[in-house]
Design a protein around this motif. Sequence first.
Motif, PDB file in Angstrom:
ATOM      1  N   ALA A 198       0.837  -1.203   0.000  1.00  0.00           N
ATOM      2  CA  ALA A 198       0.000   0.000   0.000  1.00  0.00           C
ATOM      3  C   ALA A 198       0.868   1.248   0.000  1.00  0.00           C
ATOM      4  N   LEU A 199       0.418   2.223  -0.769  1.00  0.00           N
ATOM      5  CA  LEU A 199       1.012   3.561  -0.676  1.00  0.00           C
ATOM      6  C   LEU A 199       0.113   4.335   0.275  1.00  0.00           C
ATOM      7  N   LEU A 200       0.679   4.749   1.401  1.00  0.00           N
ATOM      8  CA  LEU A 200      -0.114   5.439   2.416  1.00  0.00           C
ATOM      9  C   LEU A 200       0.186   6.935   2.364  1.00  0.00           C
ATOM     10  N   SER A 201      -0.857   7.725   2.220  1.00  0.00           N
ATOM     11  CA  SER A 201      -0.713   9.166   2.365  1.00  0.00           C
ATOM     12  C   SER A 201      -1.300   9.489   3.733  1.00  0.00           C
ATOM     13  N   TRP A 202      -0.557  10.199   4.537  1.00  0.00           N
ATOM     14  CA  TRP A 202      -1.064  10.455   5.877  1.00  0.00           C
ATOM     15  C   TRP A 202      -0.919  11.924   6.265  1.00  0.00           C
ATOM     16  N   ALA A 203      -1.787  12.355   7.156  1.00  0.00           N
ATOM     17  CA  ALA A 203      -1.710  13.691   7.748  1.00  0.00           C
ATOM     18  C   ALA A 203      -2.164  13.544   9.187  1.00  0.00           C
ATOM     19  N   LEU A 232       3.999   0.789   2.561  1.00  0.00           N
ATOM     20  CA  LEU A 232       3.940  -0.237   3.608  1.00  0.00           C
ATOM     21  C   LEU A 232       3.545  -1.567   2.995  1.00  0.00           C
ATOM     22  N   GLU A 233       4.064  -2.603   3.578  1.00  0.00           N
ATOM     23  CA  GLU A 233       3.697  -3.934   3.111  1.00  0.00           C
ATOM     24  C   GLU A 233       2.998  -4.652   4.257  1.00  0.00           C
ATOM     25  N   PHE A 234       1.865  -5.223   3.968  1.00  0.00           N
ATOM     26  CA  PHE A 234       1.123  -5.972   4.990  1.00  0.00           C
ATOM     27  C   PHE A 234       1.294  -7.449   4.673  1.00  0.00           C
ATOM     28  N   THR A 235       1.910  -8.158   5.599  1.00  0.00           N
ATOM     29  CA  THR A 235       2.151  -9.581   5.385  1.00  0.00           C
ATOM     30  C   THR A 235       1.443 -10.355   6.477  1.00  0.00           C
ATOM     31  N   ARG A 236       0.635 -11.307   6.055  1.00  0.00           N
ATOM     32  CA  ARG A 236      -0.060 -12.192   6.987  1.00  0.00           C
ATOM     33  C   ARG A 236      -0.845 -11.407   8.032  1.00  0.00           C
ATOM     34  N   LEU A 237      -1.524 -10.389   7.599  1.00  0.00           N
ATOM     35  CA  LEU A 237      -2.362  -9.610   8.520  1.00  0.00           C
ATOM     36  C   LEU A 237      -3.643 -10.406   8.764  1.00  0.00           C
ATOM     37  N   VAL A 259      -5.232  11.413  13.145  1.00  0.00           N
ATOM     38  CA  VAL A 259      -4.410  10.657  12.193  1.00  0.00           C
ATOM     39  C   VAL A 259      -5.309  10.225  11.030  1.00  0.00           C
ATOM     40  N   HIS A 260      -5.085  10.827   9.872  1.00  0.00           N
ATOM     41  CA  HIS A 260      -5.885  10.503   8.682  1.00  0.00           C
ATOM     42  C   HIS A 260      -4.993   9.797   7.657  1.00  0.00           C
ATOM     43  N   VAL A 261      -5.489   8.685   7.149  1.00  0.00           N
ATOM     44  CA  VAL A 261      -4.690   7.880   6.220  1.00  0.00           C
ATOM     45  C   VAL A 261      -5.506   7.598   4.960  1.00  0.00           C
ATOM     46  N   ALA A 262      -4.913   7.858   3.803  1.00  0.00           N
ATOM     47  CA  ALA A 262      -5.511   7.445   2.523  1.00  0.00           C
ATOM     48  C   ALA A 262      -4.671   6.282   2.012  1.00  0.00           C
ATOM     49  N   VAL A 263      -5.337   5.197   1.659  1.00  0.00           N
ATOM     50  CA  VAL A 263      -4.627   3.962   1.290  1.00  0.00           C
ATOM     51  C   VAL A 263      -4.813   3.685  -0.192  1.00  0.00           C
ATOM     52  N   LEU A 264      -3.701   3.533  -0.888  1.00  0.00           N
ATOM     53  CA  LEU A 264      -3.749   3.107  -2.293  1.00  0.00           C
ATOM     54  C   LEU A 264      -3.225   1.671  -2.314  1.00  0.00           C
ATOM     55  N   LEU A 265      -4.164   0.730  -2.276  1.00  0.00           N
ATOM     56  CA  LEU A 265      -3.788  -0.684  -2.143  1.00  0.00           C
ATOM     57  C   LEU A 265      -3.355  -1.261  -3.472  1.00  0.00           C
ATOM     58  N   GLN A 266      -2.400  -2.132  -3.389  1.00  0.00           N
ATOM     59  CA  GLN A 266      -1.974  -2.851  -4.588  1.00  0.00           C
ATOM     60  C   GLN A 266      -1.735  -4.304  -4.220  1.00  0.00           C
ATOM     61  N   ALA A 267      -2.076  -5.180  -5.135  1.00  0.00           N
ATOM     62  CA  ALA A 267      -1.817  -6.613  -5.001  1.00  0.00           C
ATOM     63  C   ALA A 267      -2.326  -7.166  -3.680  1.00  0.00           C
ATOM     64  N   LEU A 268      -3.564  -6.868  -3.385  1.00  0.00           N
ATOM     65  CA  LEU A 268      -4.164  -7.384  -2.159  1.00  0.00           C
ATOM     66  C   LEU A 268      -4.630  -8.826  -2.378  1.00  0.00           C
ATOM     67  N   THR A 269      -4.133  -9.717  -1.553  1.00  0.00           N
ATOM     68  CA  THR A 269      -4.617 -11.103  -1.627  1.00  0.00           C
ATOM     69  C   THR A 269      -5.163 -11.493  -0.262  1.00  0.00           C
ATOM     70  N   THR A 270      -6.219 -12.278  -0.267  1.00  0.00           N
ATOM     71  CA  THR A 270      -6.809 -12.707   1.010  1.00  0.00           C
ATOM     72  C   THR A 270      -6.994 -14.217   0.994  1.00  0.00           C
ATOM     73  N   HIS A 271      -6.865 -14.805   2.165  1.00  0.00           N
ATOM     74  CA  HIS A 271      -7.211 -16.217   2.350  1.00  0.00           C
ATOM     75  C   HIS A 271      -8.168 -16.285   3.520  1.00  0.00           C
ATOM     76  N   ARG A 272      -9.213 -17.046   3.335  1.00  0.00           N
ATOM     77  CA  ARG A 272     -10.161 -17.251   4.417  1.00  0.00           C
ATOM     78  C   ARG A 272      -9.546 -18.286   5.358  1.00  0.00           C
ATOM     79  N   VAL A 273      -9.565 -17.982   6.637  1.00  0.00           N
ATOM     80  CA  VAL A 273      -8.838 -18.820   7.587  1.00  0.00           C
ATOM     81  C   VAL A 273      -9.710 -19.105   8.813  1.00  0.00           C
ATOM     82  N   ALA A 274      -9.535 -20.317   9.372  1.00  0.00           N
ATOM     83  CA  ALA A 274     -10.230 -20.676  10.613  1.00  0.00           C
ATOM     84  C   ALA A 274      -9.203 -20.627  11.738  1.00  0.00           C
ATOM     85  N   VAL A 275      -9.520 -19.922  12.824  1.00  0.00           N
ATOM     86  CA  VAL A 275      -8.536 -19.572  13.855  1.00  0.00           C
ATOM     87  C   VAL A 275      -8.924 -20.254  15.175  1.00  0.00           C
ATOM     88  N   PRO A 276      -7.967 -20.991  15.811  1.00  0.00           N
ATOM     89  CA  PRO A 276      -8.341 -21.826  16.964  1.00  0.00           C
ATOM     90  C   PRO A 276      -8.382 -21.073  18.298  1.00  0.00           C
TER      91      PRO A 276
END
Lengths: 320, 326
Positions: B142-147, B168-173, B249-266
């Motif tokens: 993501a390219l984050l623009s913040w103010a 910023l890179e979001f990994t395994r969020l 804190v204001h953030v504008a997010v320009l997301l790129q290459a977003l991938t999601t996996h549906r997960v079951a959490v114990p």
Amino acid sequence: MELSCEGCGATLTVDAAVRTAVCPYCASPSVVERPAGRDRPSPTFTVGFVLPKEGARAAVKLWLASRSIFSQSGVKTATIDNIKGVYVPAYLYTAISKAEYQAEIGENYQETETYTTTDSQGRVQTHTRVVTKTEYRTLQGEHASYINDVLVTASRGIANDELELIEPFDLRALRRYSPALISGWIAEEPTMTLEECIQLARGEALGKLGAMLHDFMPGDSHHNLQYRTRLEHETADLVHVPVWVLAVRHDPKKPLIRVLVNGQSGRVLGKAPLSWIKITLTVLAILGVVAAAVLVVSWLSEAQEPPRRGAPPPPKARGR
Amino acid sequence: MVAPAEQIQPVCRRCRSPVEQDDLRCAICGFATPATGGAQPRAIASILRCDGCGAAVSYSAEAQAPRCGFCASVMRVQQPTDPVEQADWILPFAVSPDQAQEILRVWMKTLGFFRPSDLAGTATVQSLQPIWWAGWIVDAKALLSWAADSDAGSWRSSWAPHSGQSQLEFTRLLVPASRGLSLAECHTLTPHFNVAGASRQPQGPPGAIVEQFDVQRSAARKIIVDAIQATAAHRLQQGTIPGSHFRNVHVAVLLQALTTHRVAVPTYVLAYRYRGKLFRALVHGQDVRCVFGQAPYSIVKIVLVILGALAAVALAIAIFALAAAR
């Protein structure tokens, strides 16, 4: 343009501005597929009608009944002369906006200040109070975001501000264009050029961005926000949106009222003509009431006014 | 965690986020996915025929589909699907049910003075349910623009404005999608999971249940984007935005290459009874240090402390009065 009906072979005369036709001989609904061009691309999406004809009629009846008392007589009980479901061409515009901005950001702070007052006996007293003041600082920065779901008209029949007033359309119900979705309905081809539509969309996109930037600014307040924007990776997809177009007659001697109804949500847009006689009479009546009230008040105040203190007594008549 | 070969998906030409097969537009940037089929060489007028009786077909607003006016059969058209999605990855349990009960007892002893002294000894566990709650694992750039306002560089006001842009890179969020657990509970559990150990096969105690996803795809994507925005705002306050105190804190997010996996959490959901009342507690399915939940207070201890405090105040007043009298 003349085409042959697939049903009975009769010649169909199709208006260049529409995409559908009904054969006058066999009543078969046809969908015209033309080669795509720059200003008349193939439709990408369609938002199907959800509101049936009866629903549109009911929505307009309700809208007419709720018009103000200053509408021309007959508006509230007007009859619907004509109702047509039209797939209006529009462009769905998206882009990446990159803006450079500058603004004066106000940050509040509090100060204790002293001030003096003079009481009724002329004594000067000193007090303190906490006052909120603002210091302004210049902030420069960059802002990048997606601009999605800007919908602008591609029809000269329905102006963009009219379309805006019956929006929103639920774009989750978007379907990929298929002739089956418009068969049997009037579907208009774009009658505005792509460039005109893009300009409209850019204007809306910049309006959206301006609102986003105002919300984006930190501080307790801000002013003098200036920004320069680049719109990149623009896309414009032709979409048909469902609109009921109604002609309403409230007076046989006067023109029909055009009413638009969102074919998905039922939102109604129309302009009920006002009665200038009713407005003038109401204004005159209000002025009359105000004038009468002023007269009554002034008459009452004169009647109850006591003799002025210290005024010289009336001169006595001298005997000859 | 490696995506299986059959999961090669088409990607958006603008933001490189994967698009599902039946997506009409990219959920992140709105770019239309390409349609199959060629261009129309010349103008033709065609009639759509009913498969049943051969009569001409018109679109029906009531059926929201093309319908034959003669035999009332409805044609199927390509519709945007907004399915309720199911988990495709499952995180294994690393804590056994016995460990979970034991950890609960230990946790009860650490709750502090105002809890009943006999809580750990007297409370009886009524139920212990291992569950896999629903969530998403998200990877994105993501390219984050913040103010924001912060205390850095402030003058007379305590705040000064700042702005910037960061990659910023979001990994395994891990983003919660559970309806059974509250958002606050999920956020407490989330940082302690090892998402690298996700697999296709459930590994957990017998009787463990998998929470079904209850969110449609369109709503899911909004939740994910909102979660990324909130995470981005949090991360920016840890070193990117200058200063130590922040607001607006204001953030504008320009997301790129977003991938999601549906997960079951114990997680273990425990219900325990203490003096006739039921309380709920959660034990992390992978990390024994993460236990939290409801617990009773000892009214007797609280009353005694208040009385003691009042007595101390009264004694102090008495001593002061006595000293003043002398």
